[in-house]
Design an enzyme around this catalytic site. Structure first.
Site, PDB file in Angstrom:
ATOM      1  N   ASN A  88       4.103  35.031 -16.707  1.00 15.96           N
ATOM      2  CA  ASN A  88       4.820  35.392 -15.489  1.00 15.96           C
ATOM      3  C   ASN A  88       4.601  34.289 -14.442  1.00 15.96           C
ATOM      4  OD1 ASN A  88       5.203  36.449 -12.834  1.00 15.96           O
ATOM      5  ND2 ASN A  88       5.299  38.495 -13.680  1.00 15.96           N
ATOM      6  N   HIS A 122       4.178  33.656  -9.160  1.00 16.50           N
ATOM      7  CA  HIS A 122       3.325  33.195  -8.067  1.00 16.50           C
ATOM      8  C   HIS A 122       3.333  31.681  -7.880  1.00 16.50           C
ATOM      9  CE1 HIS A 122       2.583  37.194  -7.067  1.00 16.50           C
ATOM     10  NE2 HIS A 122       2.144  37.482  -8.278  1.00 16.50           N
ATOM     11  N   GLU A 134      12.330  40.708 -14.950  1.00 14.14           N
ATOM     12  CA  GLU A 134      11.754  41.931 -14.390  1.00 14.14           C
ATOM     13  C   GLU A 134      12.548  42.334 -13.165  1.00 14.14           C
ATOM     14  OE1 GLU A 134       7.651  42.634 -12.805  1.00 14.14           O
ATOM     15  OE2 GLU A 134       7.211  41.472 -14.584  1.00 14.14           O
ATOM     16  N   GLU A 145       6.122  48.855 -21.653  1.00 16.19           N
ATOM     17  CA  GLU A 145       5.006  48.006 -21.242  1.00 16.19           C
ATOM     18  C   GLU A 145       4.034  48.890 -20.484  1.00 16.19           C
ATOM     19  OE1 GLU A 145       5.840  44.197 -19.410  1.00 16.19           O
ATOM     20  OE2 GLU A 145       3.859  44.174 -18.454  1.00 16.19           O
TER      21      GLU A 145
END
Ligand code: PXP
Length: 257
Positions: free
Chosen positions: A12, A15, A75, A156
């Site tokens: 992911n 950030h 997402e 998930e």
């Protein structure tokens, strides 16, 4: 002896965008991070386009799709706007998450038990478009059972409660949360889903989760992006990959298939 399948690692990169947006310029570039993650052995890239665009932006999604050859796990919250964006890009996978403006991160799982009907309708066009839809839920029996009505092929499980308890040395909570993850992974697999896990995973918490035979994929972001400050993104992803493989090997007693 039980040979466990290779566990997929989704990185992911949200950030990287958080750091970029702190200054409002172009660096660091999430698409560059996605490409680097692919080279370091990621099996997929996860990016969360939040309603408030606080990290990943619409143009990041386009740039990431342009540079990666591995699947994108997009997402998103279950809103009409996000559904239209997903239908335009048709990413390999779509992960439906709850979203609150005031939260710092995705704090809990979807309230499927209350919203099963709406979510089932919401994901139908995404499934028709060929996206592999997952729903992000807490490792709780009532959520897993309610998820049966939704028709998503993947769940998930939110690993945050376990990872936080471990990090904070709350031993009883850690053991209880891990038992929940394990039991709910088994239940979800028995009900016919592919099981994934994510949120809050670090070098310290990854191995017990990676050793769960039901789990097929881990999605990991914040810790790895933070660790990249000290050791580089390539090295932090490779270390996570190695720990996952070690856990799988130790759990099966043989090399990973
Ligand atoms: N999986 C889902 C569904 C998430 O919402 C997040 C956080 O955006 C992650 C995995 C990754 O969590 P973390 O950044 O804590 O590793």
């Amino acid at each position: 002896m039980n040979t466990l399948s290779r566990l997929r690692l989704g990185i992911n990169i949200d950030h990287v965008a958080t750091v970029r947006n702190a200054r409002g310029g172009d660096t660091p570039d999430p698409a560059r991070a996605a490409k680097l993650a692919q080279a370091a052995g990621a099996d997929g890239i996860t990016a969360h386009l939040r309603e408030d665009r606080r990290h990943i932006t619409d143009s990041d999604i386009e740039a990431i799709l342009d540079v990666i050859d591995i699947p994108l796990n997009f997402e998103m919250a279950a809103t009409d706007e996000m559904q239209q964006i997903a239908l335009r890009h048709k990413p390999h996978a779509v992960c439906i998450v709850p979203e609150k403006r005031e939260e710092r991160t995705t704090e809990g799982g979807l309230e499927v038990a209350r919203e099963a009907n709406r979510i089932a309708h919401f994901i139908a066009p995404l499934k028709d478009a060929g996206c592999r839809v997952s729903i992000f839920i807490a490792a709780e029996r009532r959520q897993i059972e309610a998820a049966a009505q939704i028709g998503a092929p993947v769940v998930e499980l939110h690993a945050g409660a376990y990872c936080d308890a471990l990090a904070e040395g709350r031993v009883e909570d850690r053991d209880r949360e891990f038992a929940k993850l394990k039991d709910m992974a088994t239940l979800a697999l028995d009900l016919g889903w592919e099981v994934q896990a994510g949120h809050g995973i670090t070098f310290d918490s990854v191995k017990p989760i990676a050793a769960l035979p039901e789990v097929m994929e881990l999605n990991i972001g914040h810790f790895l992006i933070g660790e990249a400050i000290f050791s580089g993104l390539d090295s932090s992803i490779r270390r996570m990959r190695a720990l996952m493989d070690e856990a799988r090997q130790e759990a099966s007693g043989v090399s990973v298939a």
